[in-house]
Write a protein that holds these residues in place. Structure first.
Motif, PDB file in Angstrom:
ATOM      1  N   TRP A  37      64.836  95.455  26.461  1.00 32.82           N
ATOM      2  CA  TRP A  37      65.306  94.955  25.851  1.00 32.82           C
ATOM      3  C   TRP A  37      65.741  93.164  25.846  1.00 32.82           C
ATOM      4  O   TRP A  37      65.779  92.630  24.584  1.00 32.82           O
ATOM      5  N   ALA A  38      66.242  92.570  26.965  1.00 35.74           N
ATOM      6  CA  ALA A  38      66.271  91.734  27.448  1.00 35.74           C
ATOM      7  C   ALA A  38      65.424  90.410  27.574  1.00 35.74           C
ATOM      8  O   ALA A  38      65.248  89.271  27.293  1.00 35.74           O
ATOM      9  N   ALA A  39      64.648  91.151  28.202  1.00 34.37           N
ATOM     10  CA  ALA A  39      63.048  90.437  28.582  1.00 34.37           C
ATOM     11  C   ALA A  39      62.528  89.601  27.056  1.00 34.37           C
ATOM     12  O   ALA A  39      62.455  88.566  26.953  1.00 34.37           O
ATOM     13  N   PRO A  40      62.304  90.379  26.472  1.00 31.24           N
ATOM     14  CA  PRO A  40      61.169  90.139  24.735  1.00 31.24           C
ATOM     15  C   PRO A  40      62.656  88.650  24.354  1.00 31.24           C
ATOM     16  O   PRO A  40      62.573  87.540  23.385  1.00 31.24           O
ATOM     17  N   LEU A  41      64.298  89.218  24.238  1.00 30.68           N
ATOM     18  CA  LEU A  41      64.920  88.070  23.632  1.00 30.68           C
ATOM     19  C   LEU A  41      65.086  86.962  24.402  1.00 30.68           C
ATOM     20  O   LEU A  41      64.895  85.447  23.849  1.00 30.68           O
ATOM     21  N   CYS A  42      64.893  86.986  25.536  1.00 30.20           N
ATOM     22  CA  CYS A  42      65.249  85.820  26.530  1.00 30.20           C
ATOM     23  C   CYS A  42      64.033  84.524  26.065  1.00 30.20           C
ATOM     24  O   CYS A  42      64.258  83.293  26.481  1.00 30.20           O
ATOM     25  N   GLY A  43      62.423  85.721  26.129  1.00 29.34           N
ATOM     26  CA  GLY A  43      61.056  84.875  25.627  1.00 29.34           C
ATOM     27  C   GLY A  43      61.319  83.920  24.174  1.00 29.34           C
ATOM     28  O   GLY A  43      61.358  83.152  23.936  1.00 29.34           O
ATOM     29  N   SER A  44      62.116  84.896  23.154  1.00 25.68           N
ATOM     30  CA  SER A  44      62.172  84.404  22.180  1.00 25.68           C
ATOM     31  C   SER A  44      62.750  83.351  21.994  1.00 25.68           C
ATOM     32  O   SER A  44      62.874  82.422  21.343  1.00 25.68           O
ATOM     33  N   ALA A  45      63.856  83.088  23.285  1.00 18.73           N
ATOM     34  CA  ALA A  45      64.776  82.211  22.836  1.00 18.73           C
ATOM     35  C   ALA A  45      64.370  80.940  22.970  1.00 18.73           C
ATOM     36  O   ALA A  45      64.935  79.745  23.357  1.00 18.73           O
ATOM     37  N   ALA A  46      63.363  81.237  24.848  1.00 17.15           N
ATOM     38  CA  ALA A  46      62.742  80.115  25.413  1.00 17.15           C
ATOM     39  C   ALA A  46      61.889  79.275  24.118  1.00 17.15           C
ATOM     40  O   ALA A  46      62.137  78.006  23.767  1.00 17.15           O
ATOM     41  N   VAL A  47      61.089  80.252  23.272  1.00 20.71           N
ATOM     42  CA  VAL A  47      60.397  79.767  22.184  1.00 20.71           C
ATOM     43  C   VAL A  47      61.369  78.578  21.312  1.00 20.71           C
ATOM     44  O   VAL A  47      60.785  77.338  20.615  1.00 20.71           O
ATOM     45  N   VAL A  48      62.329  79.095  20.225  1.00 22.41           N
ATOM     46  CA  VAL A  48      63.120  78.552  19.589  1.00 22.41           C
ATOM     47  C   VAL A  48      63.382  77.541  19.822  1.00 22.41           C
ATOM     48  O   VAL A  48      64.102  76.771  19.507  1.00 22.41           O
ATOM     49  N   VAL A  88      53.139  91.572  26.905  1.00 23.28           N
ATOM     50  CA  VAL A  88      53.246  92.142  27.492  1.00 23.28           C
ATOM     51  C   VAL A  88      55.272  92.996  28.161  1.00 23.28           C
ATOM     52  O   VAL A  88      55.787  93.927  27.859  1.00 23.28           O
ATOM     53  N   GLN A  89      56.032  92.460  27.062  1.00 20.61           N
ATOM     54  CA  GLN A  89      57.424  92.639  27.219  1.00 20.61           C
ATOM     55  C   GLN A  89      57.719  93.559  26.213  1.00 20.61           C
ATOM     56  O   GLN A  89      58.265  95.104  26.330  1.00 20.61           O
ATOM     57  N   LEU A  90      57.184  93.438  25.387  1.00 23.61           N
ATOM     58  CA  LEU A  90      57.238  94.194  23.856  1.00 23.61           C
ATOM     59  C   LEU A  90      56.458  95.985  24.206  1.00 23.61           C
ATOM     60  O   LEU A  90      57.091  96.868  23.772  1.00 23.61           O
ATOM     61  N   ALA A  91      55.043  95.772  24.783  1.00 25.32           N
ATOM     62  CA  ALA A  91      54.973  97.222  25.350  1.00 25.32           C
ATOM     63  C   ALA A  91      55.341  97.938  26.348  1.00 25.32           C
ATOM     64  O   ALA A  91      55.657  98.996  26.403  1.00 25.32           O
ATOM     65  N   SER A  92      55.821  96.759  27.063  1.00 27.60           N
ATOM     66  CA  SER A  92      57.331  97.577  28.121  1.00 27.60           C
ATOM     67  C   SER A  92      58.135  98.703  27.254  1.00 27.60           C
ATOM     68  O   SER A  92      59.078  99.354  27.738  1.00 27.60           O
ATOM     69  N   LEU A  93      58.881  97.387  26.150  1.00 26.21           N
ATOM     70  CA  LEU A  93      59.695  97.961  25.245  1.00 26.21           C
ATOM     71  C   LEU A  93      59.670  99.442  24.691  1.00 26.21           C
ATOM     72  O   LEU A  93      60.142 100.401  24.482  1.00 26.21           O
ATOM     73  N   TYR A  94      58.870  98.947  24.273  1.00 23.73           N
ATOM     74  CA  TYR A  94      58.062 100.466  23.515  1.00 23.73           C
ATOM     75  C   TYR A  94      57.680 101.921  24.376  1.00 23.73           C
ATOM     76  O   TYR A  94      57.846 103.054  24.046  1.00 23.73           O
ATOM     77  N   TRP A  95      57.269 101.755  25.496  1.00 23.94           N
ATOM     78  CA  TRP A  95      57.348 102.336  26.688  1.00 23.94           C
ATOM     79  C   TRP A  95      58.804 103.138  27.373  1.00 23.94           C
ATOM     80  O   TRP A  95      58.666 104.248  27.749  1.00 23.94           O
ATOM     81  N   VAL A  96      59.740 102.331  27.185  1.00 24.18           N
ATOM     82  CA  VAL A  96      60.958 102.948  28.032  1.00 24.18           C
ATOM     83  C   VAL A  96      60.915 103.861  25.724  1.00 24.18           C
ATOM     84  O   VAL A  96      61.668 105.075  27.090  1.00 24.18           O
ATOM     85  N   TYR A  97      60.605 103.731  25.338  1.00 24.07           N
ATOM     86  CA  TYR A  97      61.449 104.974  23.944  1.00 24.07           C
ATOM     87  C   TYR A  97      60.054 105.759  23.640  1.00 24.07           C
ATOM     88  O   TYR A  97      59.986 107.012  23.370  1.00 24.07           O
ATOM     89  N   ALA A  98      59.111 106.009  24.727  1.00 21.87           N
ATOM     90  CA  ALA A  98      57.671 106.837  24.686  1.00 21.87           C
ATOM     91  C   ALA A  98      58.181 108.447  25.406  1.00 21.87           C
ATOM     92  O   ALA A  98      59.545 108.076  26.037  1.00 21.87           O
TER      93      ALA A  98
END
Length: 118
Positions: A37-48, A88-98
């Motif tokens: 969860w932290a990785a895509p949030l941090c990446g999105s925060a970088a863009v913002v 890649v981060q969103l794919a890893s987030l999906y795999w956690v819940y798979a």
């Protein structure tokens, strides 16, 4: 923030061994959920943050973040790297819940199917 996001992604994949212990599927660990969860949030925060800095600099009439040679390199690297990282981060987030990839049969799905003659 982009480097932190990449480091969180690397940490998430390094925790992949947490799912099995002594040939038993335990499921994803807490640290896998946190990094997923932290990785895509941090990446999105970088863009913002990059967009917000650009907007503030334009309003103040000063130099934009991409105007200098060093700032331009950082901005181009961020713009090119963040979308790939986010995918890649969103794919890893999906795999956690798979569901369990082993199909519920410990040790990657291998199980004894009947009596073995001696």
């Amino acid at each position: 923030m982009v480097l932190t996001s990449a480091a969180l992604l690397a940490a998430h994949f390094s925790f992949d061994g947490d799912t099995y212990q002594n040939c038993r599927y335990l499921g994803p660990s807490t640290r896998m959920y946190v990094t997923a969860w932290a990785a895509p949030l941090c990446g999105s925060a970088a863009v913002v943050l990059l967009l917000a800095l650009r907007r503030v600099e334009r309003r103040c009439g000063g130099e934009r973040p991409g105007e200098t040679w060093r700032g331009r390199r950082v901005a181009v690297a961020a713009v090119c790297l963040v979308p790939v990282l986010l995918l890649v981060q969103l794919a890893s987030l999906y795999w956690v819940y798979a569901p369990d990839p082993a199909g519920g049969q410990d040790c990657s799905g291998l199980t004894v199917t009947g009596h073995i003659p001696r």
